[in-house]
Design a protein around this motif. Structure first.
Motif, PDB file in Angstrom:
ATOM      1  N   ARG A   1     -15.588  12.404  18.269  1.00 43.12           N
ATOM      2  CA  ARG A   1     -14.687  11.273  18.001  1.00 43.12           C
ATOM      3  C   ARG A   1     -14.246  11.350  16.540  1.00 43.12           C
ATOM      4  O   ARG A   1     -14.564  10.502  15.705  1.00 43.12           O
ATOM      5  CB  ARG A   1     -15.369   9.948  18.306  1.00 43.12           C
ATOM      6  N   VAL A   2     -13.524  12.418  16.244  1.00 42.10           N
ATOM      7  CA  VAL A   2     -13.090  12.697  14.875  1.00 42.10           C
ATOM      8  C   VAL A   2     -11.574  12.878  14.843  1.00 42.10           C
ATOM      9  O   VAL A   2     -11.004  13.590  15.674  1.00 42.10           O
ATOM     10  CB  VAL A   2     -13.769  13.967  14.313  1.00 42.10           C
ATOM     11  N   ILE A   3     -10.942  12.226  13.881  1.00 41.44           N
ATOM     12  CA  ILE A   3      -9.515  12.393  13.614  1.00 41.44           C
ATOM     13  C   ILE A   3      -9.365  12.936  12.202  1.00 41.44           C
ATOM     14  O   ILE A   3     -10.023  12.459  11.270  1.00 41.44           O
ATOM     15  CB  ILE A   3      -8.753  11.062  13.745  1.00 41.44           C
ATOM     16  N   ARG A   4      -8.535  13.934  12.050  1.00 40.70           N
ATOM     17  CA  ARG A   4      -8.224  14.455  10.724  1.00 40.70           C
ATOM     18  C   ARG A   4      -6.796  14.059  10.377  1.00 40.70           C
ATOM     19  O   ARG A   4      -5.901  14.155  11.226  1.00 40.70           O
ATOM     20  CB  ARG A   4      -8.373  15.977  10.702  1.00 40.70           C
ATOM     21  N   CYS A   5      -6.583  13.620   9.149  1.00 41.38           N
ATOM     22  CA  CYS A   5      -5.231  13.224   8.773  1.00 41.38           C
ATOM     23  C   CYS A   5      -4.900  13.697   7.362  1.00 41.38           C
ATOM     24  O   CYS A   5      -5.786  14.014   6.575  1.00 41.38           O
ATOM     25  CB  CYS A   5      -5.053  11.716   8.901  1.00 41.38           C
ATOM     26  N   MET A   6      -3.609  13.752   7.074  1.00 37.62           N
ATOM     27  CA  MET A   6      -3.140  14.132   5.755  1.00 37.62           C
ATOM     28  C   MET A   6      -2.059  13.158   5.307  1.00 37.62           C
ATOM     29  O   MET A   6      -0.895  13.279   5.674  1.00 37.62           O
ATOM     30  CB  MET A   6      -2.587  15.567   5.775  1.00 37.62           C
ATOM     31  N   PRO A   7      -2.436  12.140   4.521  1.00 44.57           N
ATOM     32  CA  PRO A   7      -1.437  11.254   3.928  1.00 44.57           C
ATOM     33  C   PRO A   7      -0.859  11.897   2.667  1.00 44.57           C
ATOM     34  O   PRO A   7      -1.276  12.992   2.280  1.00 44.57           O
ATOM     35  CB  PRO A   7      -2.247   9.996   3.597  1.00 44.57           C
ATOM     36  N   ASN A   8       0.084  11.235   2.028  1.00 48.19           N
ATOM     37  CA  ASN A   8       0.589  11.731   0.753  1.00 48.19           C
ATOM     38  C   ASN A   8       0.697  10.599  -0.259  1.00 48.19           C
ATOM     39  O   ASN A   8       0.527   9.424   0.075  1.00 48.19           O
ATOM     40  CB  ASN A   8       1.912  12.486   0.910  1.00 48.19           C
ATOM     41  N   THR A   9       0.964  10.949  -1.508  1.00 52.03           N
ATOM     42  CA  THR A   9       0.859   9.955  -2.580  1.00 52.03           C
ATOM     43  C   THR A   9       1.863   8.808  -2.508  1.00 52.03           C
ATOM     44  O   THR A   9       1.544   7.722  -3.028  1.00 52.03           O
ATOM     45  CB  THR A   9       0.954  10.627  -3.965  1.00 52.03           C
ATOM     46  N   PRO A  10       3.047   8.930  -1.896  1.00 55.01           N
ATOM     47  CA  PRO A  10       3.877   7.727  -1.751  1.00 55.01           C
ATOM     48  C   PRO A  10       3.207   6.613  -0.949  1.00 55.01           C
ATOM     49  O   PRO A  10       3.714   5.489  -0.918  1.00 55.01           O
ATOM     50  CB  PRO A  10       5.135   8.262  -1.044  1.00 55.01           C
ATOM     51  N   ALA A  11       2.067   6.916  -0.330  1.00 49.78           N
ATOM     52  CA  ALA A  11       1.272   5.861   0.310  1.00 49.78           C
ATOM     53  C   ALA A  11       0.899   4.777  -0.688  1.00 49.78           C
ATOM     54  O   ALA A  11       0.703   3.624  -0.309  1.00 49.78           O
ATOM     55  CB  ALA A  11       0.000   6.458   0.918  1.00 49.78           C
ATOM     56  N   PHE A  12       0.816   5.127  -1.978  1.00 50.12           N
ATOM     57  CA  PHE A  12       0.449   4.145  -2.995  1.00 50.12           C
ATOM     58  C   PHE A  12       1.431   2.981  -3.055  1.00 50.12           C
ATOM     59  O   PHE A  12       1.080   1.890  -3.488  1.00 50.12           O
ATOM     60  CB  PHE A  12       0.359   4.798  -4.377  1.00 50.12           C
ATOM     61  N   ILE A  13       2.686   3.217  -2.639  1.00 50.59           N
ATOM     62  CA  ILE A  13       3.687   2.146  -2.641  1.00 50.59           C
ATOM     63  C   ILE A  13       4.143   1.812  -1.216  1.00 50.59           C
ATOM     64  O   ILE A  13       5.205   1.222  -1.025  1.00 50.59           O
ATOM     65  CB  ILE A  13       4.894   2.503  -3.525  1.00 50.59           C
ATOM     66  N   GLY A  14       3.346   2.207  -0.222  1.00 52.39           N
ATOM     67  CA  GLY A  14       3.666   1.892   1.163  1.00 52.39           C
ATOM     68  C   GLY A  14       4.781   2.714   1.751  1.00 52.39           C
ATOM     69  O   GLY A  14       5.325   2.368   2.799  1.00 52.39           O
ATOM     70  N   CYS A  15       5.121   3.846   1.113  1.00 53.13           N
ATOM     71  CA  CYS A  15       6.234   4.689   1.568  1.00 53.13           C
ATOM     72  C   CYS A  15       5.769   6.099   1.922  1.00 53.13           C
ATOM     73  O   CYS A  15       6.525   7.066   1.809  1.00 53.13           O
ATOM     74  CB  CYS A  15       7.311   4.767   0.489  1.00 53.13           C
ATOM     75  N   GLY A  16       4.505   6.217   2.319  1.00 47.15           N
ATOM     76  CA  GLY A  16       3.977   7.535   2.635  1.00 47.15           C
ATOM     77  C   GLY A  16       4.307   7.975   4.043  1.00 47.15           C
ATOM     78  O   GLY A  16       4.956   7.274   4.818  1.00 47.15           O
ATOM     79  N   ILE A  17       3.830   9.178   4.351  1.00 43.69           N
ATOM     80  CA  ILE A  17       3.853   9.657   5.734  1.00 43.69           C
ATOM     81  C   ILE A  17       2.578  10.447   5.942  1.00 43.69           C
ATOM     82  O   ILE A  17       2.134  11.179   5.053  1.00 43.69           O
ATOM     83  CB  ILE A  17       5.103  10.494   6.051  1.00 43.69           C
ATOM     84  N   THR A  18       1.966  10.281   7.095  1.00 43.99           N
ATOM     85  CA  THR A  18       0.673  10.873   7.385  1.00 43.99           C
ATOM     86  C   THR A  18       0.735  11.676   8.675  1.00 43.99           C
ATOM     87  O   THR A  18       1.217  11.180   9.693  1.00 43.99           O
ATOM     88  CB  THR A  18      -0.407   9.774   7.542  1.00 43.99           C
ATOM     89  N   GLY A  19       0.256  12.903   8.614  1.00 40.96           N
ATOM     90  CA  GLY A  19       0.055  13.694   9.818  1.00 40.96           C
ATOM     91  C   GLY A  19      -1.360  13.493  10.333  1.00 40.96           C
ATOM     92  O   GLY A  19      -2.300  13.430   9.544  1.00 40.96           O
ATOM     93  N   LEU A  20      -1.519  13.375  11.655  1.00 38.40           N
ATOM     94  CA  LEU A  20      -2.833  13.165  12.261  1.00 38.40           C
ATOM     95  C   LEU A  20      -3.035  14.112  13.433  1.00 38.40           C
ATOM     96  O   LEU A  20      -2.087  14.431  14.159  1.00 38.40           O
ATOM     97  CB  LEU A  20      -2.984  11.728  12.788  1.00 38.40           C
ATOM     98  N   MET A  21      -4.297  14.537  13.627  1.00 39.46           N
ATOM     99  CA  MET A  21      -4.691  15.252  14.835  1.00 39.46           C
ATOM    100  C   MET A  21      -6.047  14.727  15.271  1.00 39.46           C
ATOM    101  O   MET A  21      -6.813  14.216  14.454  1.00 39.46           O
ATOM    102  CB  MET A  21      -4.743  16.764  14.620  1.00 39.46           C
ATOM    103  N   ALA A  22      -6.333  14.824  16.562  1.00 39.83           N
ATOM    104  CA  ALA A  22      -7.568  14.265  17.099  1.00 39.83           C
ATOM    105  C   ALA A  22      -8.302  15.298  17.948  1.00 39.83           C
ATOM    106  O   ALA A  22      -7.679  16.090  18.666  1.00 39.83           O
ATOM    107  CB  ALA A  22      -7.254  13.033  17.947  1.00 39.83           C
ATOM    108  N   LEU A  23      -9.620  15.257  17.877  1.00 38.36           N
ATOM    109  CA  LEU A  23     -10.442  16.075  18.765  1.00 38.36           C
ATOM    110  C   LEU A  23     -10.459  15.444  20.162  1.00 38.36           C
ATOM    111  O   LEU A  23     -10.107  14.273  20.339  1.00 38.36           O
ATOM    112  CB  LEU A  23     -11.860  16.175  18.213  1.00 38.36           C
ATOM    113  N   PRO A  24     -10.879  16.208  21.167  1.00 44.48           N
ATOM    114  CA  PRO A  24     -10.820  15.710  22.555  1.00 44.48           C
ATOM    115  C   PRO A  24     -11.615  14.440  22.820  1.00 44.48           C
ATOM    116  O   PRO A  24     -11.305  13.704  23.761  1.00 44.48           O
ATOM    117  CB  PRO A  24     -11.387  16.882  23.364  1.00 44.48           C
TER     118      PRO A  24
END
Length: 279
Positions: free
Chosen positions: A121-144
């Motif tokens: 039950r693990v999800i890996r994600c990669m946010p970026n620094t515009p997250a600091f102002i609520g304008c980020g984008i995050t990639g996510l992947m999940a295990l089965p």
């Protein structure tokens, strides 16, 4: 939707640095109360903001972690195995683990969480620094082992700081890292170059900065709102024999597009190297 009145679970941030705080600040008072959140970090200075917002804090992993339904692992890759191993005794069957560390495969984290069999039950994600102002984008992947309900929890958490994109596997997360994770640095470098060029052309630093920032912001907004591809928008602003064409000729002769794609490939390769180095 997760909200303060009907929070279905409690949340732990293991590692309370800048990215963890960016995620938490998008949630506190909106979807979670401070008492629902636990922040763990060995550095007292990292916990000051959290305490001011009523978040429970502690310097080390302990039994309290077992009461938190979702864990967000936000520590450096170099110490991830040590931290995950310390957390493992407090894992429950329904715990959802979300990692924001670059380069560490989800399956590796799953293996560290359990000595008997991987905890999937693990999800890996990669946010970026515009997250600091609520304008980020995050990639996510999940295990089965992650079901649709847990995917929705992760989506809601990461949506608090911007957009989300689901991808299929760790290799795709490494590609996300090379594009949006590292991408703000490419944009800042281009911004530096525009400002430097403006100053060399006789503008004041203040003028060059204002013009460069507005140009990048406007062009990005236009591309976002337009139904047409960036290549079409570029062609529309490029008159044959004109000033833009002259500038683009220099960039093309210097291999601008190739340089950018090679830079992205280097970032992705470094992510793969980190997986081997720290796994």
């Amino acid at each position: 939707m997760i909200n303060t009145q009907q929070t279905p679970f409690k949340l732990a941030f293991i590692g309370a640095g800048n990215m963890a705080w960016a995620l938490a600040s998008g949630l506190l008072g909106k979807r979670f109360g401070g008492s629902d959140v636990l922040a763990i970090d060995p550095y007292p200075a990292s916990l000051e903001n959290w305490k001011e917002h009523g978040v429970r804090t502690q310097a080390e992993v302990g039994p309290e972690l077992s009461q938190q339904r979702v864990w967000v692992l936000a520590v450096k890759p170099q110490v991830m195995q040590e931290v995950v191993t310390a957390c493992a005794p407090y894992l429950r069957e329904d715990t959802l683990v979300i990692s924001v560390a670059a380069g560490i495969p989800a399956e590796t984290i799953a293996s560290w969480l359990s000595v008997d069999k991987p905890f999937n039950r693990v999800i890996r994600c990669m946010p970026n620094t515009p997250a600091f102002i609520g304008c980020g984008i995050t990639g996510l992947m999940a295990l089965p082992g992650v079901d649709e309900a847990d995917r929705e929890i992760a989506r809601q958490l990461l949506k608090s700081v911007g957009e989300v994109v689901w991808v299929e596997n760790d290799a795709a997360i490494d590609a996300v890292t090379s594009l949006s994770g590292s991408g703000p640095a490419y944009v800042f470098l281009f911004l530096e170059a525009l400002i430097k060029g403006g100053i060399e052309q006789g503008l004041s630093p203040e003028q060059a900065r204002q013009l460069a920032l507005a140009t990048l912001n406007g062009a990005t907004q236009l591309a976002t709102l337009s139904p047409e591809e960036p290549s079409v928008l570029r062609e529309r602003v490029t008159s044959k024999g004109g000033t833009t064409a002259a500038a683009l000729d220099v960039l093309n002769q210097a291999g601008f597009v190739t340089t950018v794609t090679q830079a992205m490939a280097a970032a992705r390769q470094r992510a793969a190297d980190m997986a081997r180095e720290f796994s």
